[in-house]
Design a protein around this motif. Structure first.
Motif, PDB file in Angstrom:
ATOM      1  N   HIS A   1       7.855  11.992  -8.998  1.00 39.09           N
ATOM      2  CA  HIS A   1       6.671  11.666  -8.207  1.00 39.09           C
ATOM      3  C   HIS A   1       7.011  10.578  -7.202  1.00 39.09           C
ATOM      4  CE1 HIS A   1       2.563   9.897  -7.456  1.00 39.09           C
ATOM      5  NE2 HIS A   1       2.383  11.172  -7.195  1.00 39.09           N
ATOM      6  N   THR A   2       7.254  10.983  -5.984  1.00 38.30           N
ATOM      7  CA  THR A   2       7.643  10.062  -4.920  1.00 38.30           C
ATOM      8  C   THR A   2       6.548   9.990  -3.860  1.00 38.30           C
ATOM      9  OG1 THR A   2       8.731  11.823  -3.662  1.00 38.30           O
ATOM     10  CG2 THR A   2      10.064  10.638  -5.303  1.00 38.30           C
ATOM     11  N   LEU A   3       6.741   9.108  -2.903  1.00 34.47           N
ATOM     12  CA  LEU A   3       5.808   8.995  -1.790  1.00 34.47           C
ATOM     13  C   LEU A   3       5.723  10.322  -1.034  1.00 34.47           C
ATOM     14  CD1 LEU A   3       4.029   6.875  -0.309  1.00 34.47           C
ATOM     15  CD2 LEU A   3       5.974   6.496   1.226  1.00 34.47           C
ATOM     16  N   ARG A   4       6.853  10.970  -0.875  1.00 35.22           N
ATOM     17  CA  ARG A   4       6.891  12.260  -0.180  1.00 35.22           C
ATOM     18  C   ARG A   4       6.092  13.315  -0.953  1.00 35.22           C
ATOM     19  NH1 ARG A   4      12.395  15.637   1.430  1.00 35.22           N
ATOM     20  NH2 ARG A   4      11.334  17.421   2.391  1.00 35.22           N
ATOM     21  N   THR A   5       6.239  13.313  -2.272  1.00 33.58           N
ATOM     22  CA  THR A   5       5.499  14.267  -3.096  1.00 33.58           C
ATOM     23  C   THR A   5       3.994  14.067  -2.943  1.00 33.58           C
ATOM     24  OG1 THR A   5       7.289  14.298  -4.729  1.00 33.58           O
ATOM     25  CG2 THR A   5       5.142  15.119  -5.446  1.00 33.58           C
ATOM     26  N   ALA A   6       3.551  12.817  -2.974  1.00 35.38           N
ATOM     27  CA  ALA A   6       2.121  12.514  -2.850  1.00 35.38           C
ATOM     28  C   ALA A   6       1.584  12.964  -1.493  1.00 35.38           C
ATOM     29  CB  ALA A   6       1.889  11.023  -3.045  1.00 35.38           C
ATOM     30  N   ILE A   7       2.328  12.715  -0.424  1.00 36.13           N
ATOM     31  CA  ILE A   7       1.897  13.123   0.920  1.00 36.13           C
ATOM     32  C   ILE A   7       1.813  14.640   1.011  1.00 36.13           C
ATOM     33  CG2 ILE A   7       2.546  13.163   3.362  1.00 36.13           C
ATOM     34  CD1 ILE A   7       3.761  10.374   2.948  1.00 36.13           C
ATOM     35  N   GLN A   8       2.815  15.330   0.450  1.00 37.57           N
ATOM     36  CA  GLN A   8       2.818  16.790   0.485  1.00 37.57           C
ATOM     37  C   GLN A   8       1.623  17.365  -0.276  1.00 37.57           C
ATOM     38  OE1 GLN A   8       6.729  17.617  -1.090  1.00 37.57           O
ATOM     39  NE2 GLN A   8       7.649  17.764   0.952  1.00 37.57           N
TER      40      GLN A   8
ATOM     41  N   LEU B   1       0.812  -1.208   0.000  1.00 37.38           N
ATOM     42  CA  LEU B   1       0.000   0.000   0.000  1.00 37.38           C
ATOM     43  C   LEU B   1       0.849   1.263   0.000  1.00 37.38           C
ATOM     44  CD1 LEU B   1      -2.862  -0.859   2.517  1.00 37.38           C
ATOM     45  CD2 LEU B   1      -2.843  -1.095   0.037  1.00 37.38           C
ATOM     46  N   ARG B   2       2.151   1.116   0.291  1.00 40.05           N
ATOM     47  CA  ARG B   2       3.006   2.287   0.404  1.00 40.05           C
ATOM     48  C   ARG B   2       3.551   2.683  -0.964  1.00 40.05           C
ATOM     49  NH1 ARG B   2       4.927  -0.371   5.205  1.00 40.05           N
ATOM     50  NH2 ARG B   2       6.814  -0.986   4.093  1.00 40.05           N
ATOM     51  N   THR B   3       2.657   3.060  -1.844  1.00 42.65           N
ATOM     52  CA  THR B   3       3.029   3.570  -3.156  1.00 42.65           C
ATOM     53  C   THR B   3       2.472   4.978  -3.285  1.00 42.65           C
ATOM     54  OG1 THR B   3       1.042   2.694  -4.209  1.00 42.65           O
ATOM     55  CG2 THR B   3       2.953   1.246  -4.138  1.00 42.65           C
ATOM     56  N   PRO B   4       3.109   5.824  -4.077  1.00 45.38           N
ATOM     57  CA  PRO B   4       2.654   7.219  -4.184  1.00 45.38           C
ATOM     58  C   PRO B   4       1.191   7.351  -4.571  1.00 45.38           C
ATOM     59  CG  PRO B   4       4.829   6.988  -5.149  1.00 45.38           C
ATOM     60  CD  PRO B   4       4.369   5.607  -4.801  1.00 45.38           C
ATOM     61  N   PHE B   5       0.733   6.599  -5.567  1.00 48.21           N
ATOM     62  CA  PHE B   5      -0.643   6.756  -6.011  1.00 48.21           C
ATOM     63  C   PHE B   5      -1.639   6.293  -4.948  1.00 48.21           C
ATOM     64  CE2 PHE B   5      -4.513   5.487  -8.312  1.00 48.21           C
ATOM     65  CZ  PHE B   5      -4.793   6.692  -8.932  1.00 48.21           C
ATOM     66  N   ASN B   6      -1.284   5.259  -4.204  1.00 53.49           N
ATOM     67  CA  ASN B   6      -2.187   4.782  -3.156  1.00 53.49           C
ATOM     68  C   ASN B   6      -2.375   5.803  -2.037  1.00 53.49           C
ATOM     69  OD1 ASN B   6      -2.750   2.386  -4.394  1.00 53.49           O
ATOM     70  ND2 ASN B   6      -1.320   1.158  -3.190  1.00 53.49           N
ATOM     71  N   VAL B   7      -1.421   6.738  -1.896  1.00 53.76           N
ATOM     72  CA  VAL B   7      -1.577   7.807  -0.914  1.00 53.76           C
ATOM     73  C   VAL B   7      -2.827   8.618  -1.228  1.00 53.76           C
ATOM     74  CG1 VAL B   7      -0.582   9.973  -0.055  1.00 53.76           C
ATOM     75  CG2 VAL B   7       0.863   7.954  -0.348  1.00 53.76           C
ATOM     76  N   TYR B   8      -3.066   8.890  -2.519  1.00 56.89           N
ATOM     77  CA  TYR B   8      -4.262   9.639  -2.907  1.00 56.89           C
ATOM     78  C   TYR B   8      -5.532   8.851  -2.587  1.00 56.89           C
ATOM     79  CZ  TYR B   8      -0.718  12.096  -5.654  1.00 56.89           C
ATOM     80  OH  TYR B   8       0.401  12.782  -6.052  1.00 56.89           O
ATOM     81  N   LEU B   9      -5.490   7.552  -2.833  1.00 63.69           N
ATOM     82  CA  LEU B   9      -6.660   6.719  -2.554  1.00 63.69           C
ATOM     83  C   LEU B   9      -6.936   6.638  -1.056  1.00 63.69           C
ATOM     84  CD1 LEU B   9      -6.115   3.739  -5.047  1.00 63.69           C
ATOM     85  CD2 LEU B   9      -7.545   5.763  -5.341  1.00 63.69           C
ATOM     86  N   ILE B  10      -5.878   6.485  -0.260  1.00 63.82           N
ATOM     87  CA  ILE B  10      -6.043   6.419   1.188  1.00 63.82           C
ATOM     88  C   ILE B  10      -6.554   7.758   1.725  1.00 63.82           C
ATOM     89  CG2 ILE B  10      -4.807   6.174   3.372  1.00 63.82           C
ATOM     90  CD1 ILE B  10      -2.988   4.145   1.941  1.00 63.82           C
TER      91      ILE B  10
END
Length: 286
Positions: free
Chosen positions: A88-95, A7-16
């Motif tokens: 596009h990284t996990l950090r970018t998605a969270i930010q 689940l720890r993928t950048p796109f899944n951050v948006y879904l979560i």
């Protein structure tokens, strides 16, 4: 959820982010909405009204903006793939998700606070609603910046994203990489080892292609469900801003559609994780 590696993928951050927002809406807004509908007047007090107005405005804005994030993400990935892949990284998605929450709060919260402190009308007479007539400029800015502009962005990007994905599918592009199933034997070079290797690559490409197709269908379903359930309400409330109309039946239909969207998103989210998890683990779903 984020403890699961897949689940720890950048796109899944948006879904979560979208799932959490929908859960908050279902938890905070829907029960108050149902309780209010069962009685002819608001009976739950000032604090409950403030919580309801917060959920009804902030959370709806975040949900709308989260769909925009997904759309912009797809446009970025499909238009500038190499730039997207490297930046596009996990950090970018969270930010980006944090930015959405801050943006919506900046637009919505000042009006809710001002309403609670200065402008809120008697609950027993007017019910739990924001006195927009006392803050017309804020109400207009909130409506267009928080709701209409994001909805327009989703509508405009949808055909572009769908067209791009179908085009990439047609030319054999899956997930940003060109997949070809051409063995050495097909070009006249006899090499059994290379043929086996290319055959395995072809099978892998076919498997990823199926997953890509499911992902496209899920994106289409999420977008179509959003447009079908939110567009009528946005149109009605836009008209209401400029014309003094108050149709109880239309109002109830709009809120039923809003509630349905809060259910659709988590269901589609769960399906997406199930279908895209192998793709996300192997290809780092964007």
């Amino acid at each position: 959820m984020l403890c699961t590696p897949t689940l720890r993928t950048p796109f899944n951050v948006y879904l979560i982010n979208l799932l959490v927002t929908n859960i908050l809406q279902i938890t905070l807004q829907v029960p108050l909405e149902i309780s209010s509908a069962l009685f002819s007047r608001w009976w739950m007090g000032w604090t409950a009204c403030t919580v309801y107005l917060f959920a009804n405005n902030v959370l709806i804005g975040v949900i709308m903006a989260s769909h925009v994030l997904i759309s912009v993400n797809r446009v970025w990935a499909l238009t500038y793939h190499l730039h997207y892949k490297h930046h596009h990284t996990l950090r970018t998605a969270i930010q980006l998700c944090i930015f959405v929450w801050v943006w919506v709060h900046v637009i919505v919260v000042p009006g809710i606070v001002s309403d609670a402190l200065y402008y809120r009308r008697p609950l027993d007479k007017f019910g739990c609603s924001i006195n927009t007539s006392a803050q017309p400029k804020w109400a207009l800015a909130k409506h267009f910046l928080g709701y209409i502009l994001p909805l327009v962005a989703v509508i405009l990007t949808f055909p572009y994203i769908l067209g791009k994905q179908l085009l990439r599918k047609r030319v054999g592009v899956v997930g940003g990489g060109i997949t070809q199933h051409i063995t050495r034997n097909q070009i006249g070079i006899e090499n059994s080892d290379n043929s086996v290797t290319e055959s395995r690559k072809g099978k892998r490409s076919e498997r990823l292609s199926k997953i890509w197709t499911r992902g496209t269908v899920l994106y289409v379903l999420m977008t179509v469900s959003l447009l079908a359930t939110w567009t009528p309400g946005r149109v009605y409330f836009t008209i209401k801003l400029f014309i003094n109309v108050d149709n109880a039946s239309v109002f109830q239909i709009c809120y039923v559609l809003f509630a349905l969207q809060s259910v659709f998103d988590p269901v589609l989210f769960a399906i997406a994780l199930k279908e895209l998890r192998p793709f996300g683990c192997r290809m780092s779903v964007h």
